[in-house]
Design a protein around this motif. Structure first.
Motif, PDB file in Angstrom:
ATOM      1  N   VAL A 233       2.353   4.337  46.262  1.00 56.14           N
ATOM      2  CA  VAL A 233       2.052   5.482  45.415  1.00 56.14           C
ATOM      3  C   VAL A 233       0.527   5.510  45.306  1.00 56.14           C
ATOM      4  CG1 VAL A 233       2.278   6.534  43.146  1.00 56.14           C
ATOM      5  CG2 VAL A 233       4.230   5.332  44.157  1.00 56.14           C
ATOM      6  N   ALA A 234      -0.068   6.577  45.791  1.00 57.72           N
ATOM      7  CA  ALA A 234      -1.531   6.585  45.893  1.00 57.72           C
ATOM      8  C   ALA A 234      -2.115   7.888  45.369  1.00 57.72           C
ATOM      9  CB  ALA A 234      -1.958   6.382  47.345  1.00 57.72           C
ATOM     10  N   ARG A 235      -3.235   7.745  44.679  1.00 62.70           N
ATOM     11  CA  ARG A 235      -4.048   8.896  44.305  1.00 62.70           C
ATOM     12  C   ARG A 235      -5.132   9.096  45.369  1.00 62.70           C
ATOM     13  NH1 ARG A 235      -3.273   5.856  39.493  1.00 62.70           N
ATOM     14  NH2 ARG A 235      -4.184   4.235  40.792  1.00 62.70           N
ATOM     15  N   TRP A 236      -5.741  10.293  45.389  1.00 60.99           N
ATOM     16  CA  TRP A 236      -6.734  10.612  46.409  1.00 60.99           C
ATOM     17  C   TRP A 236      -8.105  10.818  45.764  1.00 60.99           C
ATOM     18  CZ3 TRP A 236      -6.250  12.057  51.867  1.00 60.99           C
ATOM     19  CH2 TRP A 236      -5.071  11.529  52.431  1.00 60.99           C
TER      20      TRP A 236
ATOM     21  N   ALA B 116     -15.138   4.248  43.476  1.00 64.34           N
ATOM     22  CA  ALA B 116     -14.287   5.437  43.572  1.00 64.34           C
ATOM     23  C   ALA B 116     -14.571   6.395  42.422  1.00 64.34           C
ATOM     24  CB  ALA B 116     -12.813   5.043  43.565  1.00 64.34           C
ATOM     25  N   PHE B 117     -14.446   7.688  42.706  1.00 62.27           N
ATOM     26  CA  PHE B 117     -14.492   8.711  41.665  1.00 62.27           C
ATOM     27  C   PHE B 117     -13.647   9.894  42.118  1.00 62.27           C
ATOM     28  CE2 PHE B 117     -17.979   9.847  44.503  1.00 62.27           C
ATOM     29  CZ  PHE B 117     -17.963  11.240  44.543  1.00 62.27           C
TER      30      PHE B 117
ATOM     31  N   THR C 155     -12.111  25.097  35.274  1.00 61.86           N
ATOM     32  CA  THR C 155     -10.974  24.765  36.137  1.00 61.86           C
ATOM     33  C   THR C 155     -10.340  23.454  35.702  1.00 61.86           C
ATOM     34  OG1 THR C 155     -11.985  25.908  38.019  1.00 61.86           O
ATOM     35  CG2 THR C 155     -10.230  24.339  38.514  1.00 61.86           C
ATOM     36  N   GLU C 156      -9.013  23.426  35.658  1.00 57.47           N
ATOM     37  CA  GLU C 156      -8.281  22.235  35.233  1.00 57.47           C
ATOM     38  C   GLU C 156      -8.568  21.055  36.158  1.00 57.47           C
ATOM     39  OE1 GLU C 156      -3.645  21.089  34.087  1.00 57.47           O
ATOM     40  OE2 GLU C 156      -4.046  22.737  35.489  1.00 57.47           O
ATOM     41  N   ASN C 157      -8.870  19.903  35.569  1.00 61.21           N
ATOM     42  CA  ASN C 157      -9.093  18.707  36.361  1.00 61.21           C
ATOM     43  C   ASN C 157      -7.763  18.224  36.945  1.00 61.21           C
ATOM     44  OD1 ASN C 157     -10.501  16.566  37.475  1.00 61.21           O
ATOM     45  ND2 ASN C 157     -10.313  15.281  35.663  1.00 61.21           N
ATOM     46  N   SER C 158      -7.754  17.894  38.231  1.00 65.38           N
ATOM     47  CA  SER C 158      -6.513  17.546  38.923  1.00 65.38           C
ATOM     48  C   SER C 158      -6.747  16.388  39.874  1.00 65.38           C
ATOM     49  CB  SER C 158      -6.001  18.755  39.729  1.00 65.38           C
ATOM     50  OG  SER C 158      -5.822  19.888  38.917  1.00 65.38           O
ATOM     51  N   VAL C 159      -5.642  15.809  40.340  1.00 67.89           N
ATOM     52  CA  VAL C 159      -5.719  14.755  41.351  1.00 67.89           C
ATOM     53  C   VAL C 159      -4.513  14.867  42.270  1.00 67.89           C
ATOM     54  CG1 VAL C 159      -4.520  13.049  39.890  1.00 67.89           C
ATOM     55  CG2 VAL C 159      -6.007  12.276  41.765  1.00 67.89           C
TER      56      VAL C 159
ATOM     57  N   ASP D  60     -10.004   0.893  39.291  1.00 63.13           N
ATOM     58  CA  ASP D  60     -10.925   1.949  38.875  1.00 63.13           C
ATOM     59  C   ASP D  60     -10.207   3.291  38.731  1.00 63.13           C
ATOM     60  OD1 ASP D  60     -12.971   0.121  38.885  1.00 63.13           O
ATOM     61  OD2 ASP D  60     -13.922   0.866  40.724  1.00 63.13           O
ATOM     62  N   VAL D  61      -9.358   3.606  39.699  1.00 59.86           N
ATOM     63  CA  VAL D  61      -8.641   4.882  39.641  1.00 59.86           C
ATOM     64  C   VAL D  61      -7.660   4.876  38.478  1.00 59.86           C
ATOM     65  CG1 VAL D  61      -7.090   6.453  40.865  1.00 59.86           C
ATOM     66  CG2 VAL D  61      -8.959   5.344  42.105  1.00 59.86           C
ATOM     67  N   ASN D  62      -6.992   3.747  38.243  1.00 57.15           N
ATOM     68  CA  ASN D  62      -6.115   3.647  37.073  1.00 57.15           C
ATOM     69  C   ASN D  62      -6.888   3.969  35.793  1.00 57.15           C
ATOM     70  OD1 ASN D  62      -3.898   2.888  38.593  1.00 57.15           O
ATOM     71  ND2 ASN D  62      -4.097   0.708  38.163  1.00 57.15           N
ATOM     72  N   ALA D  63      -8.105   3.430  35.688  1.00 52.88           N
ATOM     73  CA  ALA D  63      -8.921   3.659  34.492  1.00 52.88           C
ATOM     74  C   ALA D  63      -9.341   5.121  34.384  1.00 52.88           C
ATOM     75  CB  ALA D  63     -10.152   2.761  34.530  1.00 52.88           C
ATOM     76  N   ILE D  64      -9.698   5.734  35.514  1.00 53.16           N
ATOM     77  CA  ILE D  64     -10.080   7.151  35.512  1.00 53.16           C
ATOM     78  C   ILE D  64      -8.906   8.018  35.076  1.00 53.16           C
ATOM     79  CG2 ILE D  64     -10.732   9.094  36.989  1.00 53.16           C
ATOM     80  CD1 ILE D  64     -12.313   7.025  38.688  1.00 53.16           C
ATOM     81  N   ILE D  65      -7.727   7.720  35.614  1.00 51.98           N
ATOM     82  CA  ILE D  65      -6.536   8.499  35.273  1.00 51.98           C
ATOM     83  C   ILE D  65      -6.222   8.342  33.785  1.00 51.98           C
ATOM     84  CG2 ILE D  65      -4.064   8.770  35.675  1.00 51.98           C
ATOM     85  CD1 ILE D  65      -5.793   9.705  38.017  1.00 51.98           C
ATOM     86  N   ALA D  66      -6.334   7.118  33.276  1.00 51.28           N
ATOM     87  CA  ALA D  66      -6.041   6.872  31.863  1.00 51.28           C
ATOM     88  C   ALA D  66      -7.024   7.618  30.961  1.00 51.28           C
ATOM     89  CB  ALA D  66      -6.090   5.371  31.586  1.00 51.28           C
ATOM     90  N   GLU D  67      -8.302   7.667  31.353  1.00 47.91           N
ATOM     91  CA  GLU D  67      -9.312   8.298  30.505  1.00 47.91           C
ATOM     92  C   GLU D  67      -9.306   9.815  30.609  1.00 47.91           C
ATOM     93  OE1 GLU D  67     -14.192   8.299  29.847  1.00 47.91           O
ATOM     94  OE2 GLU D  67     -13.236   6.785  31.123  1.00 47.91           O
ATOM     95  N   ASP D  68      -9.201  10.348  31.840  1.00 42.98           N
ATOM     96  CA  ASP D  68      -9.347  11.791  32.045  1.00 42.98           C
ATOM     97  C   ASP D  68      -8.026  12.544  32.034  1.00 42.98           C
ATOM     98  OD1 ASP D  68     -12.002  11.193  32.310  1.00 42.98           O
ATOM     99  OD2 ASP D  68     -12.067  11.417  34.490  1.00 42.98           O
TER     100      ASP D  68
END
Length: 411
Positions: free
Chosen positions: A135-138, A277-278, A287-291, A349-357
């Motif tokens: 399961v991966a984010r981009w 990563a960012f 515009t809605e922030n998305s991933v 890092d991506v987990n933290a970004i997803i949790a915060e944003d």
């Protein structure tokens, strides 16, 4: 016990689960650069089940898809193979050849390995027909040394900051973005990202026929994509080594699935130390922030599962935290198992970004688009990357919409 991973890009004769012995099972996949991870999974699944499992890779992706579907049509459905979720999984399940894995998912959720939300990623009409490979984010992976050399203190938080960073990287001697167009599939990456950064609802509309590929939403994304090429922001799309420009530090950023961090690590670039990563920021503040989220399934032949009950033990192992940690250790890939460790600093890092944003999760284009359109449309996107002019952009949009219109007219 024989455990082998056969790397083959040549044509493969249909083998499937009905090969020489009932105890011989071949695990097919198309994932380049994941060889150590598949070897670890295959070894663990063999030990857990007592089956003699061998791995076989086939590339490029379009050839792999054609091979699997022709094998199913010919009555030789492979016992185990990787696939894609979304509409790609829907079409596979329609063949009637894929095993229902409800009982296995019930066990896994009760054990705390996965959640109901993850089950849904691998389900068709509420029934799970696959288990997670990853399961991966981009995000955008970036070279921290390149950013430092260009005087960029932190990852861009706005579109203006992104443009400023790209210009600073060029000035410092880097190509801002690694952007290959190889393997028959990579053309959709920047197209998708520019669509969700301008209008995520329009991106979703492309996948259900409600938004045309030559409409104003796509026109805007293509204009930005063309402009990036004119600015010299992308590497040569013809490069066949997907990560070479990152590894040799010619390119500074790479928009790709977070699983690529493991590939870069195996080529000498340490996640967290050299690679960060960012998420690419929205182009407009409103515009809605998305991933983009990619969920890669492993599926099983229904007939093979019935004939070889031990295959369920292999599947159970492949869902386990042990398997997830083995895959993470080998290739830095996150299986999605809630009881595994984050395999590297990029996933953390991506987990933290997803949790915060808390960005909106959007199913990747490759999985969301109807499979009958997938190959023809991505070929057009690849063609644009090889000739990124305004004239070719218009031709590509016109051709994509002609294909799109023809398909949806009969649905």
């Amino acid at each position: 016990m024989r455990v082998s991973t056969l790397l083959a890009s040549a044509a493969i004769t249909a083998a499937g689960w009905t090969a020489a012995s009932a105890q011989d099972v071949t695990f097919y996949y198309d994932k380049s650069g994941w060889d150590e991870g598949f070897a670890a999974l295959i070894e663990g699944a063999s030990e857990a089940s007592g089956l003699d499992i061998a791995g076989q890779q086939q590339t490029p992706t379009d050839r792999y898809q054609a091979y699997i579907m022709s094998s199913i049509a010919g009555g030789a459905t492979p016992a185990i193979f990787t696939w894609w979720n979304g509409k790609q999984l829907d079409s596979l399940v329609e063949t009637g050849e894929i095993a229902d894995l409800t009982a296995l998912w019930d066990e896994a959720i009760e054990a705390g390995w996965f959640s109901e939300a993850e089950r849904e990623l691998f389900s068709v009409d509420g029934t799970p027909y696959a288990i997670p490979l990853n399961v991966a984010r981009w995000p955008v992976l970036y070279n921290k040394d390149a950013f430092e050399a260009a005087g960029i203190e932190q990852p861009p938080q706005s579109w203006d900051e992104l443009i400023a960073a790209a210009d600073a990287l060029k000035e410092a001697g880097y190509v801002p973005f690694n952007a290959p167009a190889v393997g028959g599939w990579m053309g959709f990456i920047w197209f998708s990202e520019l669509m969700i950064r301008t209008d995520p609802d329009a991106f979703v509309g492309l996948t259900d026929g409600s938004v045309p590929y030559d409409g104003p939403e796509v026109q805007r994304a293509m204009e930005i994509w063309t402009d990036f090429y004119e600015r010299g922001y992308f590497t040569d799309a013809r490069e066949q080594d997907e990560t070479r420009f990152m590894v040799n530090e010619e390119a500074a950023m790479y928009l790709i699935g977070e699983w690529t961090a493991g590939i870069l690590a195996n080529r000498g670039m340490e996640p967290g130390e050299q690679i960060g990563a960012f998420l690419l920021p929205p182009i407009d503040a409103e515009t809605e922030n998305s991933v983009i989220v990619e969920a890669a399934p492993i599926v099983f032949s229904a007939d093979a599962m019935e004939e070889m009950p031990a295959l369920m033990d292999a599947a159970r192992y492949l869902m386990s935290p042990e398997a997830g940690n083995a895959l993470g250790a080998a290739n830095g890939i996150y299986s999605g198992n809630l009881m595994t460790d984050a395999p590297n600093a990029i996933v953390s890092d991506v987990n933290a970004i997803i949790a915060e944003d808390a960005p909106r999760s959007i199913v990747r284009w490759w999985e969301a688009v109807p499979p009958e359109l997938q190959g023809d449309l991505v070929s057009q996107m690849n063609a644009f990357m090889l000739d990124p002019t305004e004239e070719n952009a218009q031709r590509v949009m016109d051709d994509m919409q002609a294909l799109n219109e023809s398909y949806w007219a009969f649905q």
